[in-house]
Write an enzyme that holds these catalytic residues in place. Structure first.
Site, PDB file in Angstrom:
ATOM      1  N   TRP A  95     -25.554  43.740 -10.391  1.00 23.87           N
ATOM      2  CA  TRP A  95     -24.953  43.099 -11.411  1.00 23.87           C
ATOM      3  C   TRP A  95     -24.394  43.845 -12.541  1.00 23.87           C
ATOM      4  O   TRP A  95     -25.718  44.055 -13.124  1.00 23.87           O
ATOM      5  CB  TRP A  95     -25.520  41.549 -11.697  1.00 23.87           C
ATOM      6  CG  TRP A  95     -27.257  41.239 -11.592  1.00 23.87           C
ATOM      7  CD1 TRP A  95     -27.938  41.277 -10.757  1.00 23.87           C
ATOM      8  CD2 TRP A  95     -27.567  40.824 -13.565  1.00 23.87           C
ATOM      9  NE1 TRP A  95     -29.027  40.377 -11.468  1.00 23.87           N
ATOM     10  CE2 TRP A  95     -28.372  40.661 -12.410  1.00 23.87           C
ATOM     11  CE3 TRP A  95     -26.957  40.787 -14.300  1.00 23.87           C
ATOM     12  CZ2 TRP A  95     -29.931  41.147 -13.720  1.00 23.87           C
ATOM     13  CZ3 TRP A  95     -27.896  41.317 -15.425  1.00 23.87           C
ATOM     14  CH2 TRP A  95     -29.253  41.068 -15.024  1.00 23.87           C
ATOM     15  N   GLU A 138     -38.458  41.004 -22.714  1.00 25.27           N
ATOM     16  CA  GLU A 138     -37.796  42.070 -21.846  1.00 25.27           C
ATOM     17  C   GLU A 138     -36.699  43.416 -22.722  1.00 25.27           C
ATOM     18  O   GLU A 138     -36.622  44.957 -22.350  1.00 25.27           O
ATOM     19  CB  GLU A 138     -36.433  41.836 -21.848  1.00 25.27           C
ATOM     20  CG  GLU A 138     -36.382  40.170 -20.332  1.00 25.27           C
ATOM     21  CD  GLU A 138     -36.690  41.138 -19.413  1.00 25.27           C
ATOM     22  OE1 GLU A 138     -36.784  42.100 -18.921  1.00 25.27           O
ATOM     23  OE2 GLU A 138     -37.600  40.232 -18.133  1.00 25.27           O
ATOM     24  N   GLU A 176     -33.798  47.495 -15.671  1.00 23.61           N
ATOM     25  CA  GLU A 176     -34.733  45.920 -16.488  1.00 23.61           C
ATOM     26  C   GLU A 176     -33.804  45.758 -17.423  1.00 23.61           C
ATOM     27  O   GLU A 176     -34.143  44.983 -18.104  1.00 23.61           O
ATOM     28  CB  GLU A 176     -36.167  46.408 -16.663  1.00 23.61           C
ATOM     29  CG  GLU A 176     -37.258  46.308 -15.456  1.00 23.61           C
ATOM     30  CD  GLU A 176     -37.658  44.650 -15.061  1.00 23.61           C
ATOM     31  OE1 GLU A 176     -38.048  44.052 -16.334  1.00 23.61           O
ATOM     32  OE2 GLU A 176     -38.634  44.522 -14.559  1.00 23.61           O
ATOM     33  N   HIS A 179     -32.008  43.352 -18.760  1.00 25.13           N
ATOM     34  CA  HIS A 179     -32.439  41.818 -18.017  1.00 25.13           C
ATOM     35  C   HIS A 179     -32.293  41.687 -19.925  1.00 25.13           C
ATOM     36  O   HIS A 179     -31.755  40.142 -20.175  1.00 25.13           O
ATOM     37  CB  HIS A 179     -33.341  41.961 -18.469  1.00 25.13           C
ATOM     38  CG  HIS A 179     -33.859  41.956 -16.529  1.00 25.13           C
ATOM     39  ND1 HIS A 179     -35.165  42.080 -15.759  1.00 25.13           N
ATOM     40  CD2 HIS A 179     -33.121  42.002 -15.058  1.00 25.13           C
ATOM     41  CE1 HIS A 179     -34.724  41.959 -14.626  1.00 25.13           C
ATOM     42  NE2 HIS A 179     -33.342  41.914 -14.439  1.00 25.13           N
ATOM     43  N   GLU A 229     -44.616  41.415 -13.280  1.00 25.55           N
ATOM     44  CA  GLU A 229     -43.419  41.838 -12.535  1.00 25.55           C
ATOM     45  C   GLU A 229     -43.474  40.147 -11.745  1.00 25.55           C
ATOM     46  O   GLU A 229     -42.079  39.764 -11.479  1.00 25.55           O
ATOM     47  CB  GLU A 229     -43.240  42.564 -11.376  1.00 25.55           C
ATOM     48  CG  GLU A 229     -42.833  43.886 -12.028  1.00 25.55           C
ATOM     49  CD  GLU A 229     -41.646  43.895 -12.721  1.00 25.55           C
ATOM     50  OE1 GLU A 229     -40.895  42.733 -12.292  1.00 25.55           O
ATOM     51  OE2 GLU A 229     -41.106  45.374 -12.713  1.00 25.55           O
ATOM     52  N   THR A 232     -43.419  37.843 -13.997  1.00 25.38           N
ATOM     53  CA  THR A 232     -41.880  38.116 -15.058  1.00 25.38           C
ATOM     54  C   THR A 232     -40.962  37.034 -14.241  1.00 25.38           C
ATOM     55  O   THR A 232     -40.661  35.756 -14.559  1.00 25.38           O
ATOM     56  CB  THR A 232     -41.426  39.057 -15.077  1.00 25.38           C
ATOM     57  OG1 THR A 232     -42.693  39.926 -15.749  1.00 25.38           O
ATOM     58  CG2 THR A 232     -40.354  38.834 -16.157  1.00 25.38           C
ATOM     59  N   ASP A 261     -34.751  39.894  -9.753  1.00 23.14           N
ATOM     60  CA  ASP A 261     -34.688  41.439 -10.057  1.00 23.14           C
ATOM     61  C   ASP A 261     -36.520  41.152  -9.532  1.00 23.14           C
ATOM     62  O   ASP A 261     -36.911  42.907  -9.525  1.00 23.14           O
ATOM     63  CB  ASP A 261     -33.983  41.870 -11.513  1.00 23.14           C
ATOM     64  CG  ASP A 261     -32.771  42.157 -10.678  1.00 23.14           C
ATOM     65  OD1 ASP A 261     -31.838  42.312 -10.031  1.00 23.14           O
ATOM     66  OD2 ASP A 261     -31.949  43.175 -12.228  1.00 23.14           O
ATOM     67  N   GLU A 262     -36.784  40.561 -10.701  1.00 27.57           N
ATOM     68  CA  GLU A 262     -38.296  41.030 -11.382  1.00 27.57           C
ATOM     69  C   GLU A 262     -39.222  40.789  -9.380  1.00 27.57           C
ATOM     70  O   GLU A 262     -40.359  41.041  -9.259  1.00 27.57           O
ATOM     71  CB  GLU A 262     -38.810  39.941 -11.797  1.00 27.57           C
ATOM     72  CG  GLU A 262     -38.376  39.954 -13.245  1.00 27.57           C
ATOM     73  CD  GLU A 262     -38.355  40.690 -14.217  1.00 27.57           C
ATOM     74  OE1 GLU A 262     -39.095  41.827 -13.820  1.00 27.57           O
ATOM     75  OE2 GLU A 262     -38.075  40.939 -15.161  1.00 27.57           O
ATOM     76  N   HIS A 265     -38.863  43.619  -8.029  1.00 33.62           N
ATOM     77  CA  HIS A 265     -39.869  44.734  -8.353  1.00 33.62           C
ATOM     78  C   HIS A 265     -41.123  44.671  -7.802  1.00 33.62           C
ATOM     79  O   HIS A 265     -42.082  45.793  -7.851  1.00 33.62           O
ATOM     80  CB  HIS A 265     -39.323  44.705  -9.787  1.00 33.62           C
ATOM     81  CG  HIS A 265     -38.015  45.288 -10.249  1.00 33.62           C
ATOM     82  ND1 HIS A 265     -37.002  45.033 -12.088  1.00 33.62           N
ATOM     83  CD2 HIS A 265     -37.312  46.161  -9.529  1.00 33.62           C
ATOM     84  CE1 HIS A 265     -36.857  45.638 -11.521  1.00 33.62           C
ATOM     85  NE2 HIS A 265     -36.092  45.903 -10.682  1.00 33.62           N
TER      86      HIS A 265
END
Length: 396
Positions: A95, A138, A176, A179, A229, A232, A261-262, A265
């Site tokens: 995205w 971020e 990242e 974000h 991570e 977050t 996403d976090e 990761h």
């Protein structure tokens, strides 16, 4: 990567530090860093004031990993290529911030912005304080890539190295980067925040760097990033939940996609440390205990807006009160990692390893007990102005 605060040290609750003296055998000569407050020299104070917040940088240790252990990370390159790089997504399948924002090329752009701003009107100020803090953290991404590239044995030596460790660091940074871009643009369009004050805070934070106490040591570095991570993931997940409760489904989608996403990761970093436990259980558990004794200091520790010397504590207190990221979350993350890495089941450890094992396994309930006592002693929370929201006051 991103997060916030030391969850066991907010304005209204101060808990004893767990930062006992680290194990001497892991240490290298100490490098002393001078801060604008701790120095007695007016010249140093005047030199640093324009560029750094009034935060003290404590004694720093560098290159604490024995040189022979660098070979461990070289030997893991094939494993990392097969097991870690798979947690990256191809750019064409990722995205992008524009997917969630008004389309500036559309004839309906003005109407889309108006709708966004109408939804934002229903969201309280304290939520925006936390969302701004998340975004600023971020946006300090250059600092995090720099930190990863201090780690001996895994750094990107050339800036375009083809080792799996370097490829991961660059591609992780690229993922990242979306974000902060997305949250920044959303906040800009919302009209609810003072963007100039926010932009100053970002500049201060990037200029100040971070001090995670990882000592150029990838054992410590990957334990730190795993914890971060997961923290977050929890934080953005909670801002998504609150956005939904406030009626902004699109903002909830924004925060939820960042949280996703976090989580991905986190899975990668968790696997790296899991592999280290498999190869070197003694060294890894000692590193885990060392990192937890020093506490996981959050990337936004040096956050500063040019006005509030205690902005980190104040932002943290609001996040704690809203349930976005709390002392309980800190204990839960530690307990989760102890279980995920099967720390309690380790056998054949050295005396130092057994002490480290006992320490980390017994720490979560200790944190919870101290948190309960602090909550009982907590003073009545006050309200303070935040420059990010045009100096409107928010309860801590």
């Amino acid at each position: 990567m991103a997060l916030k605060f030391n969850p066991i040290a907010s304005k209204s609750q101060k808990l004893p530090s767990f930062a006992l003296q680290p194990m001497a055998r892991l240490r290298s000569p100490k490098v002393f860093m001078v801060s604008s407050l701790s120095s007695g020299s007016k010249d140093v104070e005047n030199l640093k004031k324009p560029f750094m917040p009034p935060k003290e940088v404590h004694v720093q240790v560098t290159h604490s990993m024995p040189p022979q252990k660098i070979e461990i990370f070289k030997s893991l390159e094939d494993w990392a290529e097969k097991n870690i790089l798979i947690h990256l997504k191809p750019v064409e399948k990722c995205w992008q911030p524009q997917d969630f924002l008004p389309d500036p090329a559309s004839d309906g752009f003005d109407e889309q912005v108006k709708e966004l701003r109408e939804r934002a009107k229903e969201i309280p100020d304290d939520y925006f304080v936390v969302l701004v803090g998340d975004m600023i953290t971020e946006e300090a991404l250059p600092t995090y890539q720099t930190m990863l590239n201090t780690l001996d044995g895994t750094r990107d030596e050339t800036g375009a190295s083809l080792t799996p460790w370097a490829i991961w660091t660059r591609a992780w940074t690229a993922e990242e980067n979306r974000h902060g871009d997305l949250l920044n643009k959303y906040l800009y369009l919302s009209g609810r925040v003072d963007m100039r004050q926010i932009e100053k805070t970002i500049q201060y934070l990037i200029g100040s760097g971070m001090d995670p106490h990882t000592e150029n040591n990838p054992y410590l570095g990957f334990i730190y990033t795993t914890f971060q991570e997961r923290a977050t993931f929890i934080s953005h997940g909670n801002t998504a939940r609150l956005a939904k409760e406030h009626g902004d489904i699109k903002l909830a989608q924004i925060c939820g996609n960042i949280a996703s996403d976090e989580k991905r990761h986190e899975t990668a970093y968790t696997k790296i440390v899991e592999k280290l436990f498999e190869i070197d259980p003694d060294g890894t558990v000692v590193a885990f205990a060392d990192m937890m004794r020093k506490k996981i200091t959050m990337p936004a520790e040096f956050i500063y807006d040019g006005r509030d010397d205690k902005l980190f504590d104040h932002f943290s207190a609001v996040a704690q009160r809203l349930g976005v990221y709390t002392a309980k979350d800190y204990a839960d993350i530690l307990e989760y990692l102890v279980d995920r890495w099967k720390v309690q089941e380790l056998t054949g450890l050295s005396a130092d390893g057994r002490k480290a094992q006992d320490y980390v396994c017994g720490l979560p309930p200790r944190i919870r007990r101290l948190e309960e006592r602090a909550q009982q002693r907590a003073e009545q929370a006050s309200s303070i102005p935040f420059s990010w929201i045009f100096d409107r006051e928010v309860k801590l």
